[in-house]
Design an enzyme around this catalytic site. Sequence first.
Site, mmCIF file in Angstrom:
data_model
loop_
_atom_site.group_PDB
_atom_site.id
_atom_site.type_symbol
_atom_site.label_atom_id
_atom_site.label_comp_id
_atom_site.label_asym_id
_atom_site.label_seq_id
_atom_site.Cartn_x
_atom_site.Cartn_y
_atom_site.Cartn_z
ATOM 1 N N HIS A 67 12.831 6.926 -1.761
ATOM 2 C CA HIS A 67 12.443 7.269 -3.138
ATOM 3 C C HIS A 67 13.521 7.820 -3.951
ATOM 4 C CE1 HIS A 67 9.130 8.458 -6.166
ATOM 5 N NE2 HIS A 67 10.155 9.237 -6.585
ATOM 6 N N GLU A 68 14.282 8.872 -3.832
ATOM 7 C CA GLU A 68 15.329 9.444 -4.550
ATOM 8 C C GLU A 68 16.390 8.277 -4.922
ATOM 9 O OE1 GLU A 68 14.479 11.755 -6.234
ATOM 10 O OE2 GLU A 68 12.732 12.212 -5.053
ATOM 11 N N CYS A 74 5.948 10.965 -8.711
ATOM 12 C CA CYS A 74 7.068 11.187 -9.064
ATOM 13 C C CYS A 74 7.402 12.178 -10.362
ATOM 14 C CB CYS A 74 7.705 9.863 -9.384
ATOM 15 S SG CYS A 74 9.611 9.599 -10.212
ATOM 16 N N HIS A 124 15.955 5.758 -7.282
ATOM 17 C CA HIS A 124 16.256 6.223 -8.735
ATOM 18 C C HIS A 124 17.712 5.808 -9.181
ATOM 19 C CE1 HIS A 124 12.753 8.219 -10.045
ATOM 20 N NE2 HIS A 124 12.599 9.002 -8.992
HETATM 21 NI NI NI Z 1 10.890 10.247 -8.526
#
Ligand code: NI
Length: 188
Positions: free
Chosen positions: A154-155, A112, A158
């Site tokens: 993953h995004e 990341c 966030h």
């Molecule tokens: Ni990330």
Amino acid sequence: MAILKIARMGHPVLSRPALPIADPTAPAIARLIDDMMETLEDANGAGLAAPQVHVPLRLVLFRVPPGREPAEGDDGGDSNPAPESGLESPTVLINPVIEPIGERMVEDMEACLSLPGLAGIVPRYHHIRYRWTDTEGQNHEREARGFHARVVQHECDHLDGILYPMRMTDLSTFTFTSELGRPAAVEA
Ligand code: NI
């Protein structure tokens, strides 16, 4: 266009939920996307979420680098997905929502831009459906598997204040990328 500063783990903007974007067609959103595109390119990343550039809004970019699709032969009996085109350039997702399809989880190494120099093994859903709005205000829906599904999960994490170490189930795989490839065994 500008290259934006990327927030690192520990900055509060990375740990609070991001807000929905009321008007995806707003000029300010277009400028943010331009700057995030340039930042992603400069950092050579697979994805970038707005909170990572200190903007607490529900917007992410991602791309699937060549060779990461289709799902690397680990399709596990699903119908074999055709190679997807158009994912090598960044895709913009505004107000994305993810829904898993099935319960199958797969493990792979993740890194990341907010945790520079680190990587770890993270379980993710193999197969997902996601919905989003584009910059013209149009709604879309798509299924994804493998790396494509992983980077979207993953995004989107966030946007909910979740960083990948919070998804790890085996912290012994948490490593500095500069140590990857070092022989595991030490001769005594
Ligand atoms: Ni990330």
